[in-house]
Design a protein around this motif. Structure first.
Motif, PDB file in Angstrom:
ATOM      1  N   VAL A   1      45.787  48.696  31.227  1.00 24.00           N
ATOM      2  CA  VAL A   1      45.847  48.128  32.574  1.00 24.00           C
ATOM      3  C   VAL A   1      47.004  48.758  33.350  1.00 24.00           C
ATOM      4  O   VAL A   1      46.874  49.111  34.521  1.00 24.00           O
ATOM      5  CB  VAL A   1      45.998  46.586  32.514  1.00 24.00           C
ATOM      6  N   GLU A   2      48.152  48.902  32.673  1.00 20.01           N
ATOM      7  CA  GLU A   2      49.326  49.497  33.311  1.00 20.01           C
ATOM      8  C   GLU A   2      49.037  50.937  33.737  1.00 20.01           C
ATOM      9  O   GLU A   2      49.549  51.420  34.760  1.00 20.01           O
ATOM     10  CB  GLU A   2      50.508  49.458  32.344  1.00 20.01           C
ATOM     11  N   ALA A   3      48.197  51.615  32.964  1.00 17.40           N
ATOM     12  CA  ALA A   3      47.810  52.986  33.295  1.00 17.40           C
ATOM     13  C   ALA A   3      46.707  53.027  34.349  1.00 17.40           C
ATOM     14  O   ALA A   3      46.177  54.111  34.646  1.00 17.40           O
ATOM     15  CB  ALA A   3      47.352  53.707  32.035  1.00 17.40           C
ATOM     16  N   GLU A   4      46.349  51.842  34.906  1.00 21.68           N
ATOM     17  CA  GLU A   4      45.337  51.720  35.959  1.00 21.68           C
ATOM     18  C   GLU A   4      43.988  52.278  35.508  1.00 21.68           C
ATOM     19  O   GLU A   4      43.260  52.928  36.273  1.00 21.68           O
ATOM     20  CB  GLU A   4      45.817  52.406  37.245  1.00 21.68           C
ATOM     21  N   LYS A   5      43.657  51.985  34.265  1.00 24.15           N
ATOM     22  CA  LYS A   5      42.395  52.473  33.711  1.00 24.15           C
ATOM     23  C   LYS A   5      41.211  51.655  34.214  1.00 24.15           C
ATOM     24  O   LYS A   5      40.087  52.163  34.280  1.00 24.15           O
ATOM     25  CB  LYS A   5      42.476  52.423  32.178  1.00 24.15           C
ATOM     26  N   PHE A   6      41.448  50.382  34.556  1.00 25.31           N
ATOM     27  CA  PHE A   6      40.362  49.494  34.965  1.00 25.31           C
ATOM     28  C   PHE A   6      40.614  48.921  36.352  1.00 25.31           C
ATOM     29  O   PHE A   6      41.759  48.771  36.781  1.00 25.31           O
ATOM     30  CB  PHE A   6      40.210  48.340  33.970  1.00 25.31           C
ATOM     31  N   ASN A   7      39.501  48.563  37.020  1.00 22.66           N
ATOM     32  CA  ASN A   7      39.606  47.834  38.277  1.00 22.66           C
ATOM     33  C   ASN A   7      39.655  46.333  38.031  1.00 22.66           C
ATOM     34  O   ASN A   7      40.181  45.576  38.871  1.00 22.66           O
ATOM     35  CB  ASN A   7      38.404  48.153  39.181  1.00 22.66           C
ATOM     36  N   ALA A   8      39.090  45.902  36.911  1.00 17.26           N
ATOM     37  CA  ALA A   8      39.072  44.467  36.597  1.00 17.26           C
ATOM     38  C   ALA A   8      38.908  44.267  35.103  1.00 17.26           C
ATOM     39  O   ALA A   8      38.385  45.139  34.393  1.00 17.26           O
ATOM     40  CB  ALA A   8      37.943  43.763  37.349  1.00 17.26           C
ATOM     41  N   VAL A   9      39.352  43.113  34.629  1.00 15.31           N
ATOM     42  CA  VAL A   9      39.166  42.698  33.230  1.00 15.31           C
ATOM     43  C   VAL A   9      38.391  41.392  33.232  1.00 15.31           C
ATOM     44  O   VAL A   9      38.765  40.427  33.914  1.00 15.31           O
ATOM     45  CB  VAL A   9      40.513  42.520  32.503  1.00 15.31           C
ATOM     46  N   LEU A  10      37.294  41.367  32.496  1.00 18.45           N
ATOM     47  CA  LEU A  10      36.411  40.209  32.436  1.00 18.45           C
ATOM     48  C   LEU A  10      36.696  39.413  31.173  1.00 18.45           C
ATOM     49  O   LEU A  10      36.744  39.966  30.076  1.00 18.45           O
ATOM     50  CB  LEU A  10      34.947  40.679  32.442  1.00 18.45           C
ATOM     51  N   CYS A  11      36.886  38.094  31.315  1.00 28.72           N
ATOM     52  CA  CYS A  11      37.131  37.222  30.155  1.00 28.72           C
ATOM     53  C   CYS A  11      36.475  35.865  30.412  1.00 28.72           C
ATOM     54  O   CYS A  11      36.066  35.566  31.541  1.00 28.72           O
ATOM     55  CB  CYS A  11      38.627  37.068  29.890  1.00 28.72           C
ATOM     56  N   MET A  12      36.375  35.052  29.380  1.00 31.51           N
ATOM     57  CA  MET A  12      35.722  33.754  29.520  1.00 31.51           C
ATOM     58  C   MET A  12      36.491  32.831  30.453  1.00 31.51           C
ATOM     59  O   MET A  12      35.912  32.054  31.203  1.00 31.51           O
ATOM     60  CB  MET A  12      35.572  33.091  28.139  1.00 31.51           C
ATOM     61  N   ASP A  13      37.819  32.915  30.385  1.00 31.31           N
ATOM     62  CA  ASP A  13      38.666  32.080  31.226  1.00 31.31           C
ATOM     63  C   ASP A  13      40.037  32.739  31.306  1.00 31.31           C
ATOM     64  O   ASP A  13      40.430  33.471  30.386  1.00 31.31           O
ATOM     65  CB  ASP A  13      38.788  30.670  30.625  1.00 31.31           C
TER      66      ASP A  13
ATOM     67  N   VAL B   1      33.275  32.256  36.466  1.00 33.10           N
ATOM     68  CA  VAL B   1      33.435  31.278  37.546  1.00 33.10           C
ATOM     69  C   VAL B   1      34.106  31.877  38.776  1.00 33.10           C
ATOM     70  O   VAL B   1      33.751  31.554  39.913  1.00 33.10           O
ATOM     71  CB  VAL B   1      34.254  30.065  37.046  1.00 33.10           C
ATOM     72  N   LYS B   2      35.094  32.757  38.564  1.00 31.26           N
ATOM     73  CA  LYS B   2      35.904  33.215  39.694  1.00 31.26           C
ATOM     74  C   LYS B   2      36.485  34.599  39.412  1.00 31.26           C
ATOM     75  O   LYS B   2      36.772  34.941  38.267  1.00 31.26           O
ATOM     76  CB  LYS B   2      37.040  32.208  39.937  1.00 31.26           C
ATOM     77  N   THR B   3      36.634  35.381  40.482  1.00 36.52           N
ATOM     78  CA  THR B   3      37.356  36.642  40.405  1.00 36.52           C
ATOM     79  C   THR B   3      38.699  36.464  41.101  1.00 36.52           C
ATOM     80  O   THR B   3      38.757  36.005  42.248  1.00 36.52           O
ATOM     81  CB  THR B   3      36.582  37.782  41.075  1.00 36.52           C
ATOM     82  N   VAL B   4      39.779  36.832  40.399  1.00 35.43           N
ATOM     83  CA  VAL B   4      41.121  36.618  40.914  1.00 35.43           C
ATOM     84  C   VAL B   4      41.743  37.959  41.268  1.00 35.43           C
ATOM     85  O   VAL B   4      41.777  38.878  40.457  1.00 35.43           O
ATOM     86  CB  VAL B   4      41.997  35.893  39.870  1.00 35.43           C
ATOM     87  N   ASP B   5      42.218  38.063  42.507  1.00 36.17           N
ATOM     88  CA  ASP B   5      42.944  39.237  42.971  1.00 36.17           C
ATOM     89  C   ASP B   5      44.390  38.809  43.199  1.00 36.17           C
ATOM     90  O   ASP B   5      44.688  38.056  44.132  1.00 36.17           O
ATOM     91  CB  ASP B   5      42.329  39.758  44.269  1.00 36.17           C
ATOM     92  N   LEU B   6      45.303  39.262  42.348  1.00 40.04           N
ATOM     93  CA  LEU B   6      46.686  38.799  42.413  1.00 40.04           C
ATOM     94  C   LEU B   6      47.426  39.321  43.637  1.00 40.04           C
ATOM     95  O   LEU B   6      48.545  38.873  43.912  1.00 40.04           O
ATOM     96  CB  LEU B   6      47.432  39.197  41.128  1.00 40.04           C
ATOM     97  N   ASP B   7      46.814  40.259  44.383  1.00 37.59           N
ATOM     98  CA  ASP B   7      47.407  40.670  45.661  1.00 37.59           C
ATOM     99  C   ASP B   7      47.131  39.642  46.754  1.00 37.59           C
ATOM    100  O   ASP B   7      47.747  39.672  47.817  1.00 37.59           O
ATOM    101  CB  ASP B   7      46.852  42.033  46.085  1.00 37.59           C
ATOM    102  N   ASN B   8      46.191  38.757  46.485  1.00 36.58           N
ATOM    103  CA  ASN B   8      45.868  37.674  47.418  1.00 36.58           C
ATOM    104  C   ASN B   8      46.757  36.474  47.107  1.00 36.58           C
ATOM    105  O   ASN B   8      46.792  35.999  45.978  1.00 36.58           O
ATOM    106  CB  ASN B   8      44.383  37.315  47.278  1.00 36.58           C
ATOM    107  N   ASP B   9      47.502  35.979  48.100  1.00 33.81           N
ATOM    108  CA  ASP B   9      48.459  34.895  47.870  1.00 33.81           C
ATOM    109  C   ASP B   9      47.795  33.652  47.299  1.00 33.81           C
ATOM    110  O   ASP B   9      48.341  33.009  46.390  1.00 33.81           O
ATOM    111  CB  ASP B   9      49.180  34.538  49.181  1.00 33.81           C
ATOM    112  N   ALA B  10      46.626  33.298  47.827  1.00 40.07           N
ATOM    113  CA  ALA B  10      45.941  32.093  47.356  1.00 40.07           C
ATOM    114  C   ALA B  10      45.518  32.247  45.896  1.00 40.07           C
ATOM    115  O   ALA B  10      45.675  31.326  45.086  1.00 40.07           O
ATOM    116  CB  ALA B  10      44.723  31.803  48.234  1.00 40.07           C
ATOM    117  N   ASP B  11      44.989  33.443  45.542  1.00 32.29           N
ATOM    118  CA  ASP B  11      44.584  33.691  44.151  1.00 32.29           C
ATOM    119  C   ASP B  11      45.796  33.696  43.224  1.00 32.29           C
ATOM    120  O   ASP B  11      45.737  33.211  42.092  1.00 32.29           O
ATOM    121  CB  ASP B  11      43.858  35.033  44.046  1.00 32.29           C
ATOM    122  N   GLU B  12      46.906  34.259  43.715  1.00 33.21           N
ATOM    123  CA  GLU B  12      48.115  34.296  42.889  1.00 33.21           C
ATOM    124  C   GLU B  12      48.626  32.881  42.620  1.00 33.21           C
ATOM    125  O   GLU B  12      48.997  32.541  41.495  1.00 33.21           O
ATOM    126  CB  GLU B  12      49.195  35.125  43.570  1.00 33.21           C
ATOM    127  N   ASP B  13      48.632  32.029  43.685  1.00 36.79           N
ATOM    128  CA  ASP B  13      49.069  30.635  43.503  1.00 36.79           C
ATOM    129  C   ASP B  13      48.140  29.903  42.542  1.00 36.79           C
ATOM    130  O   ASP B  13      48.602  29.138  41.684  1.00 36.79           O
ATOM    131  CB  ASP B  13      49.092  29.917  44.852  1.00 36.79           C
TER     132      ASP B  13
END
Length: 506
Positions: A80-92, A122-134
């Motif tokens: 992830v740190e090497a920016e290999k993926f755009n997203a990581v999918l998990c159950m929760d 259930v949801k996709t979280v973008d940590l650059d989005n303030d609401a998603d980060e909160d």
């Protein structure tokens, strides 16, 4: 282009992270749980037109809340740190981790810095989005609180089981695990229990020491659970263990986690121990056990390990007869500790200070010899230097021969059989040349002898001022090992020592 659960464009370069949590069925094997989750997430990915390759599926099969104990998560974070993926999918989101605040911070910060999204069914979280980060920070906070509550309940349940007489640790020698009224406890393993009773009788009724007891039960074919033979220490632990009279002792040690992730055990004072009556049967009666403890109090025994080395020769002296490591032992009616082989009847022991002084005398003798060998640095016209030049020329020629036969093999001039014979002959010649070169280089150079003599001189100067642990470190900086030998009819101060120095001069 597919649509994700938010209705936007699908995200390429997706990884899947699989991990079983406490929310899953505890009785279901880890592999079955992860396979079920894998199918669920792949079905979700297919519905949302997300292409995921098998090599981008990270399966965490080991247990553990701490980040250092999850190798697949560490590997994922690196990618992830090497920016290999755009997203990581998990159950929760909880599956990524609900350990300490610091560890969760590392995980979330890695995702945020790299711009990697966290996806769940259930949801996709973008940590650059303030609401998603909160949202993510609040959810991970709740997860930490839940984990703390689970651990508190487990700890309370453990303490309650112990106070009720249950036994939750690994079964000690002489017992095996069982359940009584749904409580974990022990039942007697008779083939081992008879060995335990014999140990107590020999110690109390026959006055045998722990080493003699160990040798006796080993000769009878008895074997401990985690090694090939009983030793003095393992016998001593059995003779001091309250479990054999139906008691349970808990909280003898506190386990501390260091910053590196390793756990160390620290012994607690006896007043902090929890001692209760167990529901398991006893193997020996209390009277025999208490007599053994009284004998322990009267006898001299090496102190338990306190984190400090008491033996300046610890880990250095080996028995020349059997190859075993010699140990320090305090003897009855002797003011000085002895150095002895743990194999009964192998070699005669000697007072440890005598052996220590003999090593120092040998170091002083080595120092005198090294000083005698030191002389002005040799000139390049010395015969040894000329010999080295000749050897170097031959080594270069031999290496060229190796290259030549490789080329002949590639051209087909040499058969594989002929090539192997020629290669073996040249390599043997190279080995002989290397050996000769080392020999003449050692004779030519005076710097190694000077370096060695300086090291020994410094050690002899400092040695009298140091404690046992520092002396041990000092000797180990010079010596690789030493061997000890002594016959029965030899005098107290008569023994053979052979020192093996570390290759400081190589």
């Amino acid at each position: 282009m597919g649509k994700n659960q938010k209705g936007g464009s699908c995200i390429a370069n997706i990884a899947i992270y699989l991990r079983k949590s406490r929310a899953d069925d505890a009785d279901e094997p880890v592999e079955e749980t992860l396979e079920r989750h894998r199918k669920t997430l792949l079905e979700f990915a297919e519905k949302n037109a997300l292409a995921i390759s098998e090599q981008n599926i990270y399966k965490e099969v080991v247990s553990g809340d701490a980040l250092y104990a999850r190798p697949e998560m560490l590997r994922l974070l690196k990618d992830v740190e090497a920016e290999k993926f755009n997203a990581v999918l998990c159950m929760d989101i909880d599956r990524l981790g609900r350990g300490s605040m610091a560890e969760q911070g590392i995980i979330l910060e890695t995702f945020k810095t790299s711009g990697t999204k966290i996806m769940t069914p259930v949801k996709t979280v973008d940590l650059d989005n303030d609401a998603d980060e909160d949202y993510t920070e609040f959810k991970t906070f709740l997860s930490r609180q839940e984990l703390k509550m689970i651990k508190r309940r487990l700890k309370a349940g453990t303490q309650r089981t112990i106070k009720d007489g249950g036994y939750i640790a690994n079964a000690p020698y002489g017992y095996e695990k069982t359940y009584r009224n749904k409580k974990p406890t022990l039942k007697i393993k008779e083939d081992e229990a008879k060995i335990v009773r014999l140990m107590f009788r020999m110690y109390v009724e026959e006055g045998a020491g722990c080493q003699m007891i160990a040798e006796t039960v080993n000769a009878m074919g008895a074997r401990p659970r985690r090694s090939d033979r009983f030793g003095r220490s393992s016998v001593m632990k059995i003779l001091k263990n309250n479990v054999y009279i139906g008691k349970i002792v808990w909280n003898q040690k506190t386990h501390l986690r260091k910053g590196s992730g390793k756990t160390i055990a620290v012994s607690n004072p006896k007043e902090k121990w929890i001692i209760t009556d167990g529901i398991h049967p006893s193997i020996v009666d209390e009277e025999l056990f208490e007599k053994a403890q009284e004998i322990f109090e009267r006898r001299h025994h090496p102190p338990s390990y306190t984190g400090r080395v008491e033996n300046p020769l610890a880990g250095l002296i080996y028995c020349k007869n059997c190859g075993g490591l010699m140990q320090r032992q305090v003897m009855n009616r002797s003011p000085e500790p002895y150095l002895l082989c743990q194999k009964k009847g192998c070699v005669v022991s000697s007072q440890l200070p005598m052996v220590e002084q003999a090593i120092l005398r040998e170091l002083a003798r080595q120092l005198r010899e090294l000083r005698a060998k030191q002389r002005p640095e040799q000139q390049t016209d010395h015969p040894y230097a000329q010999t080295l030049d000749s050897i170097d020329s031959e080594i270069r020629a031999a290496k060229k021969q190796l290259d030549a036969i490789c080329e002949l093999l590639e051209r087909g001039t040499y058969t594989p059989e002929l090539f192997l014979r020629r290669e073996a002959s040249i390599k043997e010649r190279l080995a002989q040349l290397d050996s000769s070169r080392r020999e003449f280089a050692a004779k030519l150079s005076v710097k190694p002898a000077a370096a060695m003599s300086e090291r020994i001189e410094e050690a002899l100067r400092l040695y009298p001022t140091l404690d046992a642990q520092s002396r041990n470190r000092l000797l180990k900086s010079i010596l690789e090992r030493a061997t000890y030998y002594k016959e029965k009819d030899w005098k107290p101060a008569q023994f053979q020592l052979e020192l093996f120095f570390k290759p400081l001069y190589l």
